[in-house]
Design a protein around this motif. Structure first.
Motif, short mmCIF file in Angstrom:
data_model
loop_
_atom_site.label_atom_id
_atom_site.label_comp_id
_atom_site.label_asym_id
_atom_site.label_seq_id
_atom_site.Cartn_x
_atom_site.Cartn_y
_atom_site.Cartn_z
N GLY A 81 -10.75 11.77 -3.98
CA GLY A 81 -9.55 10.95 -4.04
C GLY A 81 -8.30 11.69 -4.44
N GLN A 82 -8.39 13.03 -4.55
CA GLN A 82 -7.23 13.81 -4.92
C GLN A 82 -6.44 14.30 -3.71
OE1 GLN A 82 -8.31 16.82 -7.76
NE2 GLN A 82 -9.33 15.40 -9.11
N VAL A 83 -6.72 13.69 -2.55
CA VAL A 83 -5.97 14.01 -1.35
C VAL A 83 -4.50 13.61 -1.54
CG1 VAL A 83 -5.69 13.49 1.10
CG2 VAL A 83 -7.98 13.79 0.13
N LYS A 86 -0.47 11.52 -7.41
CA LYS A 86 -0.27 10.26 -8.12
C LYS A 86 1.00 9.54 -7.67
CE LYS A 86 -0.08 8.16 -12.70
NZ LYS A 86 -0.08 8.39 -14.17
N PRO A 87 2.14 10.22 -7.51
CA PRO A 87 3.34 9.50 -7.04
C PRO A 87 3.15 8.87 -5.67
CG PRO A 87 3.95 11.62 -7.99
CD PRO A 87 2.45 11.62 -7.88
N VAL A 88 2.46 9.57 -4.76
CA VAL A 88 2.23 9.01 -3.42
C VAL A 88 1.29 7.81 -3.51
CG1 VAL A 88 1.24 9.45 -1.14
CG2 VAL A 88 2.69 11.17 -2.22
N MET A 89 0.27 7.90 -4.36
CA MET A 89 -0.65 6.78 -4.53
C MET A 89 0.08 5.55 -5.04
SD MET A 89 -4.07 8.60 -6.09
CE MET A 89 -4.97 7.05 -6.17
N GLU A 90 1.00 5.74 -5.98
CA GLU A 90 1.76 4.61 -6.52
C GLU A 90 2.64 3.99 -5.45
OE1 GLU A 90 3.76 6.33 -9.83
OE2 GLU A 90 2.00 6.21 -11.16
N LEU A 91 3.20 4.82 -4.57
CA LEU A 91 4.01 4.29 -3.47
C LEU A 91 3.16 3.48 -2.51
CD1 LEU A 91 6.33 7.32 -2.58
CD2 LEU A 91 7.03 5.12 -3.53
N ILE A 92 1.98 4.00 -2.19
CA ILE A 92 1.09 3.31 -1.26
C ILE A 92 0.68 1.94 -1.81
CG2 ILE A 92 -1.24 3.37 -0.25
CD1 ILE A 92 -0.83 6.39 0.12
N VAL A 93 0.34 1.91 -3.08
CA VAL A 93 -0.10 0.66 -3.70
C VAL A 93 1.02 -0.37 -3.73
CG1 VAL A 93 -0.87 -0.37 -5.87
CG2 VAL A 93 -1.91 1.74 -5.07
N SER A 94 2.26 0.06 -3.91
CA SER A 94 3.36 -0.87 -4.14
C SER A 94 4.11 -1.29 -2.89
CB SER A 94 4.36 -0.26 -5.14
OG SER A 94 4.91 0.93 -4.61
N SER A 100 -1.12 -2.56 4.62
CA SER A 100 -1.53 -2.97 5.96
C SER A 100 -2.06 -1.79 6.75
CB SER A 100 -0.33 -3.59 6.69
OG SER A 100 -0.66 -3.89 8.03
N ASP A 101 -1.39 -0.66 6.63
CA ASP A 101 -1.85 0.56 7.32
C ASP A 101 -3.19 1.02 6.78
OD1 ASP A 101 0.44 0.51 8.81
OD2 ASP A 101 1.41 2.20 7.79
N TYR A 102 -3.41 0.81 5.49
CA TYR A 102 -4.68 1.17 4.86
C TYR A 102 -5.84 0.41 5.52
CZ TYR A 102 -8.32 1.03 1.21
OH TYR A 102 -9.50 1.08 0.53
N LEU A 103 -5.67 -0.89 5.71
CA LEU A 103 -6.72 -1.68 6.34
C LEU A 103 -6.88 -1.30 7.81
CD1 LEU A 103 -6.17 -5.22 4.79
CD2 LEU A 103 -8.09 -3.67 4.40
N GLU A 104 -5.78 -1.01 8.48
CA GLU A 104 -5.86 -0.58 9.88
C GLU A 104 -6.66 0.71 9.99
OE1 GLU A 104 -2.59 -0.56 13.24
OE2 GLU A 104 -2.33 1.19 11.93
N TYR A 105 -6.40 1.64 9.09
CA TYR A 105 -7.12 2.92 9.07
C TYR A 105 -8.60 2.70 8.75
CZ TYR A 105 -8.38 7.66 7.56
OH TYR A 105 -8.99 8.87 7.41
N ARG A 106 -8.86 1.85 7.77
CA ARG A 106 -10.24 1.56 7.41
C ARG A 106 -11.02 0.96 8.58
NH1 ARG A 106 -11.58 -1.80 2.14
NH2 ARG A 106 -13.55 -1.80 3.27
N ARG A 107 -10.37 0.09 9.35
CA ARG A 107 -11.05 -0.54 10.47
C ARG A 107 -11.58 0.51 11.45
NH1 ARG A 107 -7.41 -4.09 11.98
NH2 ARG A 107 -6.36 -2.66 13.40
N GLU A 108 -10.76 1.49 11.75
CA GLU A 108 -11.16 2.51 12.72
C GLU A 108 -12.21 3.45 12.13
OE1 GLU A 108 -10.20 2.44 15.85
OE2 GLU A 108 -8.99 0.66 15.38
N ILE A 109 -11.99 3.92 10.92
CA ILE A 109 -12.88 4.93 10.37
C ILE A 109 -14.23 4.33 9.96
CG2 ILE A 109 -12.13 4.79 7.94
CD1 ILE A 109 -12.21 7.84 7.91
N CYS A 175 -10.61 7.34 0.81
CA CYS A 175 -10.02 6.07 1.26
C CYS A 175 -10.34 4.95 0.27
CB CYS A 175 -10.58 5.75 2.64
SG CYS A 175 -9.83 4.31 3.44
N TYR A 176 -11.61 4.86 -0.16
CA TYR A 176 -11.99 3.81 -1.10
C TYR A 176 -11.36 4.06 -2.47
CZ TYR A 176 -15.53 2.79 2.44
OH TYR A 176 -16.16 2.50 3.60
N ARG A 177 -11.27 5.31 -2.85
CA ARG A 177 -10.70 5.65 -4.15
C ARG A 177 -9.22 5.31 -4.21
NH1 ARG A 177 -11.95 9.53 -8.05
NH2 ARG A 177 -10.45 9.34 -9.73
N LEU A 178 -8.56 5.39 -3.06
CA LEU A 178 -7.11 5.19 -3.00
C LEU A 178 -6.68 3.89 -3.65
CD1 LEU A 178 -4.46 6.38 -1.91
CD2 LEU A 178 -4.87 5.12 0.20
#
Length: 265
Positions: A81-83, A86-94, A100-109, A175-178
């Motif tokens: 999960g260190q891909v 921390k600042p990028v992770m906080e942006l993604i979460v907020s 939405s992109d996270y779920l789209e990515y998860r669907r494919e992978i 991805c799950y750790r994100l």
């Protein structure tokens, strides 16, 4: 963990020990936080001297793959999960689009992982999935939402492991750790929707059934349908939550004004 290490067959050097342990981490056999056996036992399993083992563990620790805890032994470092910083992770979460992109990515992978799992899962892999599904069914029967959510994550991890692709495995783990901190909250929000728990349980059974029977196309479709359902359910739950918020504010305003509609000037 007593039987996952194999005897070093050749020159018995620290490098060979390092390579074996690195392979176990890459293949997902050793996970973050796992504690290695004691020095004496591990040296015996590997058939190397204790000084060689100590040199190997020091090298692994220097590479950030192992951590030594005073009085607590040697553990696999938390390197998953260190891909993302921390600042990028906080942006993604907020940010809503990122979610939405996270779920789209998860669907494919996850569709790909389920397809590979159906093609490659071994008898031992299927036994592991069977055990997870039995525990999921038990939690479902007790209506234990938090346990269901935890087993949900474990199930998807296991499907990724059954795919037997190192890059896919660690991509999924990252991805799950994100968004791991939001897993329970998100699932509990979805559970509030009518029939959502039944739908989610049926979807996991469909993925399991397709993997267990070797139906690669069916496994991919079942996994992708599951994420598509989550997308719709989360959107519906969000709308419902917003409606409830507005309704509460409206009721509060009516009560404070005595329930009478104010006339426009």
């Amino acid at each position: 963990m007593s039987d996952i290490f194999s005897r070093i067959e050749h020159s018995r050097t620290a490098d060979e020990v390092v390579q074996q342990i690195e392979s176990l981490i890459l293949e997902g056999v050793l996970r973050a936080g796992d504690r290695l056996p004691g020095e004496r036992e591990m040296a015996k399993q590997l058939d190397v001297s204790r000084p060689i083992l100590r040199d190997a563990l020091k090298a692994l620790e220097a590479r950030g793959l192992m951590v030594s805890r005073h009085g607590g032994g040697t553990h696999v470092a938390d390197v998953i999960g260190q891909v993302f910083s921390k600042p990028v992770m906080e942006l993604i979460v907020s940010h809503r689009k990122a979610a939405s992109d996270y779920l789209e990515y998860r669907r494919e992978i996850e569709g790909l992982a389920a397809e590979y799992a159906a093609r490659r899962a071994t008898r031992e892999d299927l036994a592991m999935l069977d055990g997870i599904m039995q525990r999921m069914e038990a939690a479902y029967g007790r209506a234990d939402f938090e346990e269901e959510a935890a087993i949900d994550v474990e199930f998807h991890h296991a499907v990724g492991e059954c795919a037997h692709n190192i890059i896919l495995l660690h991509t999924l783990r990252s991805c799950y750790r994100l968004l791991s901190d939001g897993v329970f909250q998100n699932r509990l929000v979805v559970f509030a929707l009518p029939a959502a728990r039944d739908a989610l349980f049926d979807q996991h059974k469909a993925i399991h059934r397709a993997v267990a029977t070797g139906d690669a196309a069916g496994a991919r479709k079942a996994a992708m349908d599951h994420i598509s359902y989550l997308e719709r359910a989360m959107a519906e739950a969000e709308r419902s939550s917003d409606w409830q918020r507005i309704s509460r504010l409206r009721l509060k305003q009516r009560l404070e004004t005595g329930g009478a509609d104010r006339k426009l000037p």
